[in-house]
Scaffold this active site. Structure first.
Site: not given
Length: 565
Positions: A404, A109-110, A76
């Site tokens: 998430d 997020t990445t 994550d």
């Protein structure tokens, strides 16, 4: 002959060099500025992105971070950026955008970190060639505006005339496909959608609790339609209490039902022992009065945030009442919101309006733990996910994955539009910006083209992480998109390309919009910095610390109390 004194004239150059130096900053301060500073910042961000980019996509690798004797295994982006302890001031920007993406959408997020790094990498040659950063910033902002407008044009609202639940399930499965629990994404995507759809219109996340229980497999996880929390610490007499009630009244307290040692309450000065016994009797009378007031409400379940002692536990057991003390505040708030009660800080005035209720209360064994279940809550719709698994690190990562997925599903309910994933939307945006750049005059044309090429990093990295030939995959994707195949992306299962919209690889539009906007803003912020001032003296820890001590307490005493009633 008489010779006069010889006079030497000081050279003008020397007088110029002797002018006093002007010190603006404290001694030891390090300043670096100009083009070299900008390139240094871009290189630092590139190094961070290189660490993170291998986690992107369904075949992304995991990172193991050992910190403070704790091991975390995760892919994550927000979690990794938080744990990496980045000290470079410019690279801290990546931590901020990953956190904002996590808070705003929950997923991607990445992607946002990789995009920001690639935007900066694309403009680095222009910076080195002397293009002013403000020209690059202007081009990037106009490119971002065009990209977001194209996303709004391409987005699909499949909830119109379709099945909303199917759309949510497929998007949740896409979100989970890049996580550690991807092998069970069909099982968990249904659970996530059930949890989100069972909430009320405001969809408060606090009404979804995730409890971790070691042991068993992931398929043993369950969704409880109500509130569940682990059995709290209990005293003797607890096992005599009933563990199941139908339609019970529930009292929620912030009151300590325990006899306290005298030194914790007050200093007592007495002249004869009988006075001390009278004080002890008064304390017992006070606690019995509290217990009588609670029983008088007709409740069957008593929960308190503070301890419930052995006397009170046995008292409730004799009257067939269940009690639990030291209940975590988070669980108390969820029970209060779900069952309709309100937490009371006194035992006086326990009117029916402040009591809660549910259809069924029971205590059951889950793995090696015992849990208290409140189901059929009347006041609000809430639920709890009981997560099972083997290793502690594995359960922690599964929890982060579910959080998430819950966040992105909740966001999709509010904004029910999707785009195809697998790099399809990035390839289409790249094609659109390349075509638009041909109508732009001057340096801006090159910079918009660089922005368009940078967008291709997502499908390229997804292909690389899956062990595919990224160059071959990108050439095929460019050909398909040039022919008008809008939703073609990377197929990691068959090692080729496919229509990801037809394959149900769906992502929320709000996630893509937020990722591109945040990455562009971060890149522009880094480009606008041309000087870094750093003072090592201010980073040193303060010398000396306050020392404090505590006196030795008096001997604990309780006296002889009255017998149990």
């Amino acid at each position: 002959p008489r010779v006069g004194p010889v006079t030497r004239r000081r050279p003008r150059a020397m007088s110029h060099m002797m002018q006093p130096t002007i010190l603006l900053l404290r001694e030891g301060t390090d300043t670096s500025q100009g083009k070299a500073q900008l390139v240094s910042n871009i290189n630092a961000i590139g190094a961070v992105v290189d660490v993170l980019k291998t986690t992107l996509g369904p075949r992304g690798m995991d990172k193991l971070i050992h910190r403070d004797n704790q091991v975390t295994i995760s892919n994550d982006g927000a979690t990794l950026m938080k744990l990496l302890d980045i000290v470079h001031p410019a690279a801290q920007t990546l931590v901020d955008i990953a956190r904002s993406q996590d808070a705003e959408v929950g997923d991607g997020t990445t992607s946002v970190v990789v995009l920001a790094g690639e935007f900066l990498r694309a403009c680095k040659p222009y910076v080195e060639d002397g293009v002013h950063p403000q020209i690059i910033i202007k081009a990037f902002r106009s490119s971002c505006t065009m990209a977001l407008a194209k996303i709004d044009e391409l987005q699909m609202n499949v909830a119109v005339g379709g099945n909303m639940r199917d759309m949510l399930t497929r998007q949740a499965a896409t979100s989970l496909s890049s996580k550690l629990v991807s092998g069970h994404k069909a099982f968990f995507s249904e659970m996530v959608v059930d949890a989100v759809l069972s909430l009320d219109a405001h969809m408060p996340l606090s009404m979804i609790g995730i409890k971790k229980v070691q042991g068993g497999g992931l398929q043993d996880s369950m969704l409880v339609k109500g509130v569940a929390f682990k059995k709290t610490f209990s005293y003797a007499g607890f096992e005599q209490q009933p563990k199941r009630f139908e339609s019970p009244k529930i009292v929620l307290l912030n009151v300590e039902l325990e006899l306290k040692a005298e030194k914790d309450n007050a200093e007592i000065r007495i002249s004869k022992p009988s006075e001390y016994q009278a004080i002890v009797d008064a304390e017992w009378s006070i606690i019995y009065e509290k217990l009588d007031l609670i029983v008088a409400t007709g409740c069957k379940v008593v929960l308190s945030r503070l301890p419930i002692g052995d006397l009170a536990t046995q008292y409730f057991a004799d009257r067939n009442i269940f009690c639990a003390g030291r209940v975590p505040e988070e669980d108390m708030k969820r029970v209060a919101a779900a069952c309709g009660g309100s937490m009371q800080s006194t035992c006086h005035g326990l009117v029916p309006e402040v009591l809660g209720s549910c259809d069924l209360f029971e205590e059951k064994q889950v793995g090696g733990e015992r849990f208290n279940f409140f189901t059929g809550c009347s006041a609000a719709r809430s639920n709890t996910i009981l997560l099972r698994g083997g290793a502690e690190q594995f359960i922690d990562e599964a929890e982060r994955s579910l959080q998430d997925a819950i966040l992105s599903t909740r966001r999709l309910v509010k904004n029910p539009t999707i785009v195809a994933g697998g790099g399809a939307i990035e390839m289409e945006l790249s094609k659109h910006l390349r075509e638009a750049s041909r109508n732009i005059y001057g340096k801006q044309q090159l910079l918009v083209g660089a922005y368009a090429k940078a967008l291709e990093v997502i499908p390229r990295q997804v292909a690389e992480n899956a062990g595919l030939d990224a160059t071959d995959i990108l050439n095929k994707l460019r050909q398909k998109h040039a022919q008008g195949a809008t939703w073609y992306g990377v197929d990691v299962n068959d090692g080729d390309i496919c229509d990801t919209y037809e394959s149900f690889v769906w992502e929320a539009t709000v996630m893509k919009r937020n990722a591109i906007a945040a990455a562009t803003e971060a890149a522009c912020m880094i480009l606008s910095v041309d000087e870094t001032v750093r003072n090592p003296q201010s980073e040193k820890p303060q010398q000396g610390s306050m020392m404090g001590g505590r006196g030795v307490g008096a001997l604990r005493g309780r006296g002889r109390g009255r017998g149990r009633r």
